[in-house]
Design a protein around this motif. Structure first.
Motif, PDB file in Angstrom:
ATOM      1  N   LEU A 164       0.588  -0.939   0.029  1.00  0.00           N
ATOM      2  CA  LEU A 164       0.198   0.087   0.002  1.00  0.00           C
ATOM      3  C   LEU A 164       0.776   1.184   0.094  1.00  0.00           C
ATOM      4  CD1 LEU A 164      -3.293  -0.916   1.712  1.00  0.00           C
ATOM      5  CD2 LEU A 164      -2.493  -1.250  -0.614  1.00  0.00           C
ATOM      6  N   ALA A 165       1.841   1.194   1.080  1.00  0.00           N
ATOM      7  CA  ALA A 165       2.764   2.688   0.842  1.00  0.00           C
ATOM      8  C   ALA A 165       3.206   2.526  -0.534  1.00  0.00           C
ATOM      9  CB  ALA A 165       4.205   2.429   2.220  1.00  0.00           C
ATOM     10  N   PRO A 166       3.621   3.878  -0.758  1.00  0.00           N
ATOM     11  CA  PRO A 166       3.279   5.349  -0.367  1.00  0.00           C
ATOM     12  C   PRO A 166       2.238   5.523  -0.725  1.00  0.00           C
ATOM     13  CG  PRO A 166       4.629   5.750  -2.195  1.00  0.00           C
ATOM     14  CD  PRO A 166       4.572   4.240  -2.168  1.00  0.00           C
ATOM     15  N   ARG A 167       0.818   4.918  -1.132  1.00  0.00           N
ATOM     16  CA  ARG A 167      -0.284   5.118  -1.902  1.00  0.00           C
ATOM     17  C   ARG A 167      -1.072   5.063  -0.405  1.00  0.00           C
ATOM     18  NH1 ARG A 167      -1.024   8.225  -6.102  1.00  0.00           N
ATOM     19  NH2 ARG A 167       1.312   8.275  -7.826  1.00  0.00           N
ATOM     20  N   LEU A 168      -2.540   5.193  -0.998  1.00  0.00           N
ATOM     21  CA  LEU A 168      -4.065   5.078   0.019  1.00  0.00           C
ATOM     22  C   LEU A 168      -3.312   5.806   1.586  1.00  0.00           C
ATOM     23  CD1 LEU A 168      -3.676   2.727  -1.799  1.00  0.00           C
ATOM     24  CD2 LEU A 168      -6.051   2.547  -0.115  1.00  0.00           C
ATOM     25  N   ALA A 169      -2.972   7.373   1.522  1.00  0.00           N
ATOM     26  CA  ALA A 169      -1.715   7.497   2.388  1.00  0.00           C
ATOM     27  C   ALA A 169      -2.866   8.656   3.077  1.00  0.00           C
ATOM     28  CB  ALA A 169      -0.755   7.947   2.260  1.00  0.00           C
ATOM     29  N   ASP A 170      -3.103   9.376   2.238  1.00  0.00           N
ATOM     30  CA  ASP A 170      -4.061  11.153   2.532  1.00  0.00           C
ATOM     31  C   ASP A 170      -5.065  10.482   4.801  1.00  0.00           C
ATOM     32  OD1 ASP A 170      -4.177  11.445  -0.006  1.00  0.00           O
ATOM     33  OD2 ASP A 170      -6.534  10.504  -0.001  1.00  0.00           O
ATOM     34  N   VAL A 171      -4.548  12.043   4.429  1.00  0.00           N
ATOM     35  CA  VAL A 171      -5.032  12.584   6.324  1.00  0.00           C
ATOM     36  C   VAL A 171      -6.020  13.743   6.360  1.00  0.00           C
ATOM     37  CG1 VAL A 171      -4.024  12.636   8.791  1.00  0.00           C
ATOM     38  CG2 VAL A 171      -2.523  11.688   6.376  1.00  0.00           C
ATOM     39  N   GLU A 172      -7.082  13.014   6.985  1.00  0.00           N
ATOM     40  CA  GLU A 172      -7.892  14.415   7.051  1.00  0.00           C
ATOM     41  C   GLU A 172      -7.471  14.758   8.429  1.00  0.00           C
ATOM     42  OE1 GLU A 172     -12.581  15.472   6.872  1.00  0.00           O
ATOM     43  OE2 GLU A 172     -11.918  13.571   6.639  1.00  0.00           O
ATOM     44  N   LEU A 206      -8.977  16.402  12.372  1.00  0.00           N
ATOM     45  CA  LEU A 206     -10.005  16.736  12.813  1.00  0.00           C
ATOM     46  C   LEU A 206      -9.389  17.474  14.053  1.00  0.00           C
ATOM     47  CD1 LEU A 206     -12.372  13.409  12.764  1.00  0.00           C
ATOM     48  CD2 LEU A 206     -12.118  15.388  10.753  1.00  0.00           C
ATOM     49  N   GLU A 207     -10.875  18.654  14.791  1.00  0.00           N
ATOM     50  CA  GLU A 207      -9.799  19.004  16.130  1.00  0.00           C
ATOM     51  C   GLU A 207      -9.930  18.084  16.946  1.00  0.00           C
ATOM     52  OE1 GLU A 207     -13.299  21.774  17.148  1.00  0.00           O
ATOM     53  OE2 GLU A 207     -12.743  23.012  15.880  1.00  0.00           O
ATOM     54  N   ASP A 208     -10.251  17.158  16.891  1.00  0.00           N
ATOM     55  CA  ASP A 208      -9.763  15.268  17.847  1.00  0.00           C
ATOM     56  C   ASP A 208      -9.829  14.510  17.295  1.00  0.00           C
ATOM     57  OD1 ASP A 208     -12.269  15.108  16.928  1.00  0.00           O
ATOM     58  OD2 ASP A 208     -13.458  14.521  18.959  1.00  0.00           O
ATOM     59  N   GLY A 209      -9.288  13.951  16.594  1.00  0.00           N
ATOM     60  CA  GLY A 209      -8.545  12.903  15.571  1.00  0.00           C
ATOM     61  C   GLY A 209      -7.646  13.248  14.484  1.00  0.00           C
ATOM     62  N   ALA A 210      -8.452  12.363  13.864  1.00  0.00           N
ATOM     63  CA  ALA A 210      -8.161  12.093  11.995  1.00  0.00           C
ATOM     64  C   ALA A 210      -8.849  10.915  11.497  1.00  0.00           C
ATOM     65  CB  ALA A 210      -6.272  12.496  12.003  1.00  0.00           C
ATOM     66  N   HIS A 211      -8.653  10.799  10.148  1.00  0.00           N
ATOM     67  CA  HIS A 211      -9.417  10.107   8.972  1.00  0.00           C
ATOM     68  C   HIS A 211      -8.155   9.452   9.264  1.00  0.00           C
ATOM     69  CE1 HIS A 211     -13.497  10.299  10.270  1.00  0.00           C
ATOM     70  NE2 HIS A 211     -13.211  10.992  10.303  1.00  0.00           N
ATOM     71  N   VAL A 212      -7.455   8.823   8.026  1.00  0.00           N
ATOM     72  CA  VAL A 212      -5.685   8.460   7.630  1.00  0.00           C
ATOM     73  C   VAL A 212      -5.756   6.829   6.665  1.00  0.00           C
ATOM     74  CG1 VAL A 212      -3.762   7.882   8.367  1.00  0.00           C
ATOM     75  CG2 VAL A 212      -4.644   9.077   9.873  1.00  0.00           C
ATOM     76  N   GLY A 213      -5.398   7.626   5.836  1.00  0.00           N
ATOM     77  CA  GLY A 213      -5.259   5.964   4.505  1.00  0.00           C
ATOM     78  C   GLY A 213      -4.514   5.325   5.445  1.00  0.00           C
ATOM     79  N   ALA A 264       1.498  15.434  12.986  1.00  0.00           N
ATOM     80  CA  ALA A 264       0.433  15.708  14.606  1.00  0.00           C
ATOM     81  C   ALA A 264       1.293  16.450  15.421  1.00  0.00           C
ATOM     82  CB  ALA A 264       0.121  14.768  15.923  1.00  0.00           C
ATOM     83  N   CYS A 265       2.455  17.274  14.928  1.00  0.00           N
ATOM     84  CA  CYS A 265       2.543  17.816  16.163  1.00  0.00           C
ATOM     85  C   CYS A 265       2.286  19.164  15.225  1.00  0.00           C
ATOM     86  CB  CYS A 265       4.412  17.762  15.954  1.00  0.00           C
ATOM     87  SG  CYS A 265       4.725  16.660  16.307  1.00  0.00           S
ATOM     88  N   GLU A 266       2.773  19.612  14.467  1.00  0.00           N
ATOM     89  CA  GLU A 266       2.357  20.800  13.705  1.00  0.00           C
ATOM     90  C   GLU A 266       0.873  21.331  13.747  1.00  0.00           C
ATOM     91  OE1 GLU A 266       5.130  19.539  10.391  1.00  0.00           O
ATOM     92  OE2 GLU A 266       3.348  19.743   9.524  1.00  0.00           O
ATOM     93  N   VAL A 267       0.059  20.471  14.212  1.00  0.00           N
ATOM     94  CA  VAL A 267      -1.540  20.801  14.213  1.00  0.00           C
ATOM     95  C   VAL A 267      -2.354  20.885  15.938  1.00  0.00           C
ATOM     96  CG1 VAL A 267      -2.393  20.055  11.508  1.00  0.00           C
ATOM     97  CG2 VAL A 267      -2.598  18.091  13.937  1.00  0.00           C
ATOM     98  N   GLY A 268      -0.825  20.650  16.878  1.00  0.00           N
ATOM     99  CA  GLY A 268      -1.236  20.341  18.072  1.00  0.00           C
ATOM    100  C   GLY A 268      -2.141  18.961  18.560  1.00  0.00           C
ATOM    101  N   LEU A 269      -2.094  17.705  18.081  1.00  0.00           N
ATOM    102  CA  LEU A 269      -2.342  16.742  19.185  1.00  0.00           C
ATOM    103  C   LEU A 269      -2.120  15.847  19.600  1.00  0.00           C
ATOM    104  CD1 LEU A 269      -5.582  16.890  15.240  1.00  0.00           C
ATOM    105  CD2 LEU A 269      -5.668  16.724  17.656  1.00  0.00           C
ATOM    106  N   VAL A 301      -7.219  -2.831   5.507  1.00  0.00           N
ATOM    107  CA  VAL A 301      -7.546  -1.813   5.994  1.00  0.00           C
ATOM    108  C   VAL A 301      -7.483  -1.599   5.546  1.00  0.00           C
ATOM    109  CG1 VAL A 301      -7.406   0.120   7.510  1.00  0.00           C
ATOM    110  CG2 VAL A 301      -7.063  -2.724   8.526  1.00  0.00           C
ATOM    111  N   ILE A 302      -8.303  -0.186   4.937  1.00  0.00           N
ATOM    112  CA  ILE A 302      -8.613   1.029   3.485  1.00  0.00           C
ATOM    113  C   ILE A 302      -7.601   2.489   4.464  1.00  0.00           C
ATOM    114  CG2 ILE A 302      -9.809   2.436   1.735  1.00  0.00           C
ATOM    115  CD1 ILE A 302     -10.841  -0.454   1.178  1.00  0.00           C
ATOM    116  N   ARG A 303      -8.768   2.616   5.151  1.00  0.00           N
ATOM    117  CA  ARG A 303      -8.421   3.739   6.426  1.00  0.00           C
ATOM    118  C   ARG A 303      -8.734   3.824   7.591  1.00  0.00           C
ATOM    119  NH1 ARG A 303     -13.352   4.850   3.896  1.00  0.00           N
ATOM    120  NH2 ARG A 303     -12.498   4.625   1.547  1.00  0.00           N
ATOM    121  N   ALA A 304      -8.787   4.607   8.683  1.00  0.00           N
ATOM    122  CA  ALA A 304      -9.347   4.385  10.110  1.00  0.00           C
ATOM    123  C   ALA A 304      -9.375   5.869  10.177  1.00  0.00           C
ATOM    124  CB  ALA A 304      -8.453   3.675  10.508  1.00  0.00           C
TER     125      ALA A 304
END
Ligand code: FAD
Length: 321
Positions: free
Chosen positions: A103-111, A113-120, A132-137, A205-208
């Motif tokens: 799968l790597a390095p594809r299917l790697a999109d990250v969204e 959120l204020e309290d988490g993330a949807h991750v490929g 996560a450091c950059e967004v403060g999570l 797993v495709i994303r979590a």
């Protein structure tokens, strides 16, 4: 010892000739946007830098490619193994029959959120920790220094003494063994120490969806730096390895057991018990899977003979012997 799992749609095992494999590779190439290679050395795709050739090696471009590949493998009767960064795998010298899907390095999109993330599933943990450091999570610090993808981490419940990835899972989108897209809850992974039931269910797993805590960026960064330094002082992170070879027994770390038993520096050809950390077995350059397996068996028997401890494998052994 763990002999590896097939992470894919169920397929009856059919022995394929070289010609059939080449024809199948050519056919699959026409169906995908991603890459298909015939006879790809797995040493190129594992952090041990060990492993013979996979019959077919596929890097899907997107989810559709992945689904097409898994269905193709099932219909052709090819066994199939989905991998991430190959950082928990010892692939045999005889290679892998059937299809390996990386799968790597594809299917790697990250969204974020204020309290988490949807991750490929193809996203690298190192990239996630940095972002996560950059967004403060906060939360992903428990994976600092683990050179895997989210998919591999979810399958192995990767983590450190500060926590495991399973602690962060809200749910996931998986391609089930029958090729259907399904939503899994955290409970369905049945997480325990370095274990999930992903492998036995043959789901991919495709994303979590991960839950994380909002935190001051400087605090998260400071924690990450501290943990990174701690690891690099104790572990041979630049060597070719698959991290800890054995799981920690309940009462004592596997590395301590092997260190006290005098395992450090023991070699079988180019496979060596690291002098820095006795639970890291390293490839000094030209180690074969056979040599690494022999060293693993030696270390296992040493722990048993000296302390009566039956060490359990953390890495996965896969492929033809
Ligand atoms: C230097 C070093 C340090 C390490 N330190 C740690 C540590 O501190 N803690 C720890 O837990 N591990 C550690 N590891 C081991 C390894 O990095 C982790 O197990 C990691 O999570 C594996 O991820 P991967 O993407 O490389 O998976 P792979 O090794 O490619 O695959 C591992 C398993 O996951 C399955 N898999 C991969 N992707 C998917 C998917 N999308 N869906 C379903 N199944 C999938 C594979 O089929 C396979 O069974 C270390 C390894 C190294 C080399």
């Amino acid at each position: 010892m763990n002999t590896g799992q097939q992470t894919c749609i169920a397929a009856p095992l059919v022995v394929q000739s070289r010609r059939q494999i080449e024809l199948a590779g050519a056919e699959l190439t026409t169906l995908l946007r991603g890459r298909v290679r015939v006879g790809e050395p797995m040493a190129r795709h594992t952090t041990f830098r060990i492993g013979g050739a996979a019959d077919l090696f596929v890097q899907p471009h997107d989810e559709e490619d992945l689904a097409t590949t898994l269905r193709f493998a099932r219909d052709k009767g090819f066994p199939c193994k989905v991998i991430g960064n190959g950082s928990n795998l010892l692939v045999s010298d005889g290679g892998i029959r059937g299809v390996v899907v990386r799968l790597a390095p594809r299917l790697a999109d990250v969204e974020w959120l204020e309290d988490g993330a949807h991750v490929g599933a193809g996203a690298r943990l190192a990239t996630l920790v940095k972002q996560a450091c950059e967004v403060g999570l906060s939360g992903l610090e428990s994976t600092v220094g683990i050179p895997g993808t989210l998919g591999g981490a979810l399958a192995t419940n990767a983590g450190t003494d500060t926590g495991s990835i399973g602690d962060l899972v809200v749910g996931a989108t998986v391609l089930d063994h029958d090729g259907e897209l399904r939503q899994w809850t955290a409970e369905q992974f049945a997480y325990r120490y370095r274990h999930s039931n992903l492998g036995s269910s043959r789901a991919t797993v495709i994303r979590a969806h991960l839950k994380l805590e909002p935190a001051a960026k400087d605090d998260v960064l400071a924690k990450v730096d501290r943990l990174r330094q701690k690891r690099s002082g104790r572990q041979p992170l630049r060597a070719w390895s698959a991290g800890s070879v054995f799981k920690n027994p309940r009462a004592v770390a596997a590395g301590k057991v092997l260190d006290r038993a005098g395992a450090k520096g023991h070699r079988v050809d180019d496979a060596e018990v690291s002098r820095k950390h006795a639970n890291f077995l390293i490839n000094r350059g030209h180690a074969t899977a056979a040599a690494m397996r022999e060293l693993i068996a030696w270390a296992h028997d040493l722990g048993l003979a000296r302390y009566g401890i039956d060490l359990e494998l953390e890495i996965e052994l896969i492929g033809e012997r």
